[in-house]
Scaffold this motif. Structure first.
Motif, PDB file in Angstrom:
ATOM      1  N   TYR A 370       1.078  -1.432  -0.113  1.00  0.00           N
ATOM      2  CA  TYR A 370      -0.168  -0.088   0.117  1.00  0.00           C
ATOM      3  C   TYR A 370       0.817   1.354  -0.001  1.00  0.00           C
ATOM      4  O   TYR A 370       0.360   2.408  -0.588  1.00  0.00           O
ATOM      5  CB  TYR A 370      -0.248   0.201   1.185  1.00  0.00           C
ATOM      6  N   THR A 371       2.083   1.327   0.899  1.00  0.00           N
ATOM      7  CA  THR A 371       2.510   2.303   1.085  1.00  0.00           C
ATOM      8  C   THR A 371       3.628   2.717  -0.536  1.00  0.00           C
ATOM      9  O   THR A 371       4.147   3.525  -0.382  1.00  0.00           O
ATOM     10  CB  THR A 371       3.652   2.765   2.191  1.00  0.00           C
ATOM     11  N   GLN A 372       3.708   1.827  -1.227  1.00  0.00           N
ATOM     12  CA  GLN A 372       4.255   1.436  -1.938  1.00  0.00           C
ATOM     13  C   GLN A 372       3.867   1.894  -3.876  1.00  0.00           C
ATOM     14  O   GLN A 372       4.617   1.744  -4.241  1.00  0.00           O
ATOM     15  CB  GLN A 372       5.758   0.295  -1.944  1.00  0.00           C
ATOM     16  N   SER A 373       2.704   2.070  -3.391  1.00  0.00           N
ATOM     17  CA  SER A 373       1.930   2.338  -4.197  1.00  0.00           C
ATOM     18  C   SER A 373       2.282   3.871  -5.076  1.00  0.00           C
ATOM     19  O   SER A 373       2.696   4.537  -4.224  1.00  0.00           O
ATOM     20  CB  SER A 373      -0.024   2.170  -4.077  1.00  0.00           C
ATOM     21  N   ASP A 374       1.378   4.358  -6.426  1.00  0.00           N
ATOM     22  CA  ASP A 374       1.959   5.477  -6.855  1.00  0.00           C
ATOM     23  C   ASP A 374       1.258   6.275  -6.035  1.00  0.00           C
ATOM     24  O   ASP A 374       1.686   7.576  -6.521  1.00  0.00           O
ATOM     25  CB  ASP A 374       2.205   5.419  -8.623  1.00  0.00           C
ATOM     26  N   SER A 375       0.154   5.680  -6.026  1.00  0.00           N
ATOM     27  CA  SER A 375      -0.997   6.955  -5.518  1.00  0.00           C
ATOM     28  C   SER A 375      -0.455   7.299  -4.230  1.00  0.00           C
ATOM     29  O   SER A 375      -0.452   8.464  -3.738  1.00  0.00           O
ATOM     30  CB  SER A 375      -2.556   6.379  -5.596  1.00  0.00           C
ATOM     31  N   PHE A 376      -0.077   6.378  -3.257  1.00  0.00           N
ATOM     32  CA  PHE A 376       0.291   6.542  -1.923  1.00  0.00           C
ATOM     33  C   PHE A 376       1.244   7.733  -1.890  1.00  0.00           C
ATOM     34  O   PHE A 376       1.334   8.135  -0.958  1.00  0.00           O
ATOM     35  CB  PHE A 376       0.433   5.173  -0.857  1.00  0.00           C
ATOM     36  N   ILE A 377       2.525   7.464  -2.541  1.00  0.00           N
ATOM     37  CA  ILE A 377       3.770   8.134  -2.196  1.00  0.00           C
ATOM     38  C   ILE A 377       3.368   9.732  -2.718  1.00  0.00           C
ATOM     39  O   ILE A 377       4.146  10.253  -2.458  1.00  0.00           O
ATOM     40  CB  ILE A 377       4.717   7.755  -3.394  1.00  0.00           C
ATOM     41  N   ARG A 378       2.806   9.443  -4.025  1.00  0.00           N
ATOM     42  CA  ARG A 378       2.530  11.591  -4.033  1.00  0.00           C
ATOM     43  C   ARG A 378       1.141  11.438  -3.600  1.00  0.00           C
ATOM     44  O   ARG A 378       1.816  12.795  -3.254  1.00  0.00           O
ATOM     45  CB  ARG A 378       1.799  10.952  -6.344  1.00  0.00           C
ATOM     46  N   THR A 379       0.638  11.563  -3.013  1.00  0.00           N
ATOM     47  CA  THR A 379      -0.579  12.152  -1.852  1.00  0.00           C
ATOM     48  C   THR A 379       0.344  12.461  -1.100  1.00  0.00           C
ATOM     49  O   THR A 379       0.041  13.234  -0.407  1.00  0.00           O
ATOM     50  CB  THR A 379      -1.517  11.110  -1.508  1.00  0.00           C
ATOM     51  N   LEU A 380       1.421  11.058  -0.257  1.00  0.00           N
ATOM     52  CA  LEU A 380       2.585  11.410   1.015  1.00  0.00           C
ATOM     53  C   LEU A 380       2.827  12.988   0.912  1.00  0.00           C
ATOM     54  O   LEU A 380       2.813  13.288   1.582  1.00  0.00           O
ATOM     55  CB  LEU A 380       2.762  10.887   0.934  1.00  0.00           C
ATOM     56  N   GLU A 381       3.484  12.400  -1.021  1.00  0.00           N
ATOM     57  CA  GLU A 381       4.835  14.141  -1.079  1.00  0.00           C
ATOM     58  C   GLU A 381       3.679  15.133  -1.004  1.00  0.00           C
ATOM     59  O   GLU A 381       3.946  16.449  -0.478  1.00  0.00           O
ATOM     60  CB  GLU A 381       5.391  13.441  -2.439  1.00  0.00           C
ATOM     61  N   VAL A 382       2.116  15.149  -1.800  1.00  0.00           N
ATOM     62  CA  VAL A 382       1.413  16.635  -1.841  1.00  0.00           C
ATOM     63  C   VAL A 382       1.434  17.183  -0.420  1.00  0.00           C
ATOM     64  O   VAL A 382       1.983  17.914   0.543  1.00  0.00           O
ATOM     65  CB  VAL A 382       0.145  16.051  -2.399  1.00  0.00           C
TER      66      VAL A 382
END
Length: 650
Positions: A370-382
């Motif tokens: 879950y934490t390595q998914s592209d969506s999670f990473i981009r959301t966390l960065e924002v």
């Protein structure tokens, strides 16, 4: 964390359990129990179904399913007394049973935590008041852990901030009043937020009423300042919405984000954690769900829960090595019967450790995906860039792309609400654009969602570009000025050691929860002065700052930049009675700080407070109280419109 000598959470649980079982025992013979769904979890924390069976419960039904049968003469309804809709449902089911059954029934209604005029009126108007026995079941705080008490009011956030219903504030006051009656008055009540002030005023009023009713003076000593409690700190959730909207990064917080936790349990697919004790291995791929107990009874989870997810792998590997050592030594035969007895006694523990390791390895593996998914990473960065105070408009293209990819609506709304909270609103033109995109992508029913978010002050248009630039640019207490607080309370810590943390900022990988910084303003003045201004203890004394003073002394400007009233109330008793209490309770020993979150607390905030508790354990203990557990998804879910306007018949 060890149980508190002053306030024993296990004693609170035992009393609630005893009160429930005493009422059940008072209804003779076999009985059917009809329970409100929202109460099933809290009651499950107190008693198991097997215990209920020992006290005569034959079957358990959910009130909302309206399917209680006529198999038993005695029927007990267990509901919250404040909920009018549930009282109406009870009257309808009583009438249905009376109509459809050939035999007479005896009905009992147990109201948690108190009997209300509304409930009485409904039962009377429906003509069933004379047919039922009505009892109060005064269950308020329920222990979720040795250091966490929760009222488990699942609707408290929506009631306070969307529907403006103060019921949960009153119930909180009653729950805290019971603590005062058992342990003495809170010597000092301080906190932040408008709802927090109302709670403080309610406590003062309830004390005055209790004093007036106690004309004999017998309870006077019990209502003197406590010898075991130092302070009550009240945090109104409204002062720091931003922290809740961020993705939680502790192990327990990520289980909440991915699977959801309810009443210390998470429902997880058996293909992830394996079949339970009563399930066959062949069922692991069938899509069945398994309830995983998440509390201190699981020793491995107790080690993992407050750790940043980055270090969870190391803890699990250490646990694996420990089990491997045990199994390598299993062929060494015991030399005596005493050694054999010791080995046999340890076998259940080894098996439990093996099962726990299997469960948490499966959970950690799924969370890692879950934490390595592209969506999670981009959301966390924002999210982290918003929290750090970067220009929010830079990330608008990313949010628009997430909408175009049909990401879950909760993800989109959390990002927009986070920007609104920490940046003093969203530029009107950008906000209108996002609203249009969301309505087109997710449906026009979300016009109602936007209205709810605006009423909760989670999503607002920016009225002025510089409204939160400097302290004093807006009247004190009208908004939480994250831009200013980011500097004066050091909300962003650039270098965080997640393996061996030295600041609460580890729970969000560099962001220190504002709500917990507020608590540190009271408990750890010198640490915070040193962190924010580089002021040593000697220098603070030279500058006239007393780091041992009570309340907000030294952080007054910061408090003015946080939304809501700031209050600091000292409760005193008669001098003779106060001295008597001090003699009875003793002068030594650590005192307890009670931190009350009105509107909910996140698992990461609990982890941060436990981190502070470890630092302060030589001086004091921290007991966390809350109306319930909250998260970004739960907060947004309160506002999201569930109906679909496209399916409304023309």
């Amino acid at each position: 964390m060890a149980p508190h000598p002053g306030i024993d959470t296990s004693a609170i649980k035992d009393k609630a359990r005893k009160d429930l079982l005493d009422l059940l025992e008072g209804v003779r013979g076999k009985k059917n129990l009809v329970i409100e769904k929202a109460l099933a979890g809290p009651i499950g924390l107190l008693v198991t179904f097997s215990v209920l069976q020992e006290y005569g419960v034959d079957k358990v039904f959910f009130l909302e399913n309206d399917n209680v049968d006529v198999s038993q003469k005695n029927v007990i309804f267990l509901i919250r007394g404040e909920n009018a809709a549930r009282s109406i449902a009870v009257t309808r089911q009583i009438k249905r049973l009376q109509k459809n059954s050939s035999s007479e029934h005896e009905f009992s209604v147990f109201l948690i935590p108190r009997r209300t005029l509304v409930c009485n009126k409904i039962l009377e108007d429906e003509g069933v008041l004379g047919d039922v026995s009505v009892e109060e079941l005064p269950i308020y705080f329920i222990p979720l852990a040795d250091d966490v008490l929760s009222l488990e009011l699942v609707d408290s956030f929506g009631d306070l901030y969307l529907r403006k219903d103060p019921t949960c504030t009153f119930l909180t006051a009653q729950a805290l009043m019971l603590l005062q009656q058992g342990h003495g008055l809170f010597p000092r009540i301080l906190g932040k937020g408008d709802n927090g002030r109302r709670l403080m005023e309610l406590l003062i009023r309830l004390r005055a009423e209790a004093t007036a009713e106690d004309s004999t003076g017998v309870g006077k000593l019990g209502m003197m300042p406590s010898g075991s409690i130092e302070n009550l700190i009240i945090i109104d959730r409204e002062v720091d919405f931003g922290t809740v909207l961020l993705t939680q990064l502790t192990y327990e917080g990520l289980i909440e984000e991915k699977f959801g936790i309810k009443d210390n349990q998470a429902e997880v697919d058996v293909s992830i954690v394996g079949p339970g004790p009563g399930q066959q291995a062949s069922q692991a791929q069938s899509g069945l769900k398994r309830k995983i107990q998440l509390d201190s009874s699981d020793k491995l989870f107790d080690q993992l829960r407050d750790s940043h997810f980055a270090v969870v792998g190391n803890i699990l590997r250490k646990a694996v090595r420990g089990l491997e050592t045990i199994y390598e030594n299993r062929h060494q035969l015991p030399k005596s019967t005493a050694e054999l007895k010791d080995l046999v006694s340890k076998l259940p523990g080894y098996q439990a450790n093996q099962q726990a390791l299997k469960v948490h390895t499966g959970l950690a593996e799924e969370i890692q995906k879950y934490t390595q998914s592209d969506s999670f990473i981009r959301t966390l960065e924002v999210q982290q860039n918003f929290a750090a105070g970067t220009d929010p408009s830079v990330h608008h293209d990313t949010i628009e792309e997430l909408i175009a990819r049909n990401s879950p609506l909760s993800v989109i709304l959390r990002l927009l609400c986070l920007e609104s909270c920490v940046s003093g609103g969203i530029r009107a033109k950008d906000l209108e654009n996002f609203k249009r995109l969301i309505l087109h992508a997710y449906g026009y029913q979300h016009l109602l969602t936007f209205d709810a978010l605006e009423r909760m002050h989670l999503l607002e248009a920016r009225t002025s570009a510089n409204v939160l630039a400097l302290p004093g640019s807006a009247p004190a207490g009208t908004k939480t000025n994250y831009n200013y607080l980011r500097k004066v309370l050091r909300l962003i810590v650039d270098e965080v050691n997640e393996q061996e943390p030295d600041d609460i900022a580890y729970v969000y990988s560099g962001y220190a929860p504002l709500s917990i910084r507020i608590v540190q303003c009271v408990l750890q003045k010198q640490y915070l002065l040193n962190l924010t201004k580089g002021v040593t203890a000697a220098a603070s004394q030279n500058n006239g700052v007393n780091t041992t003073s009570h309340g907000w002394h030294g952080f007054e400007d910061a408090m003015k930049s946080i939304k809501g009233d700031t209050f600091n109330k000292v409760q005193k008793g008669e001098e003779a009675a106060t001295k008597a209490r001090q003699i009875l309770s003793g002068q030594g020993g650590k005192k307890t700080i009670i931190v009350m979150f009105l509107g909910g607390v996140t698992y990461t905030e609990i982890a941060a407070l436990r981190f502070i508790a470890k630092q302060e354990e030589a001086k004091r203990r921290i007991l966390i109280c809350t109306t319930g557990i909250v998260s970004g998804n739960r907060m947004i879910d309160v506002a999201v419109e569930k109906g679909d306007l496209s399916k409304v018949p023309s």
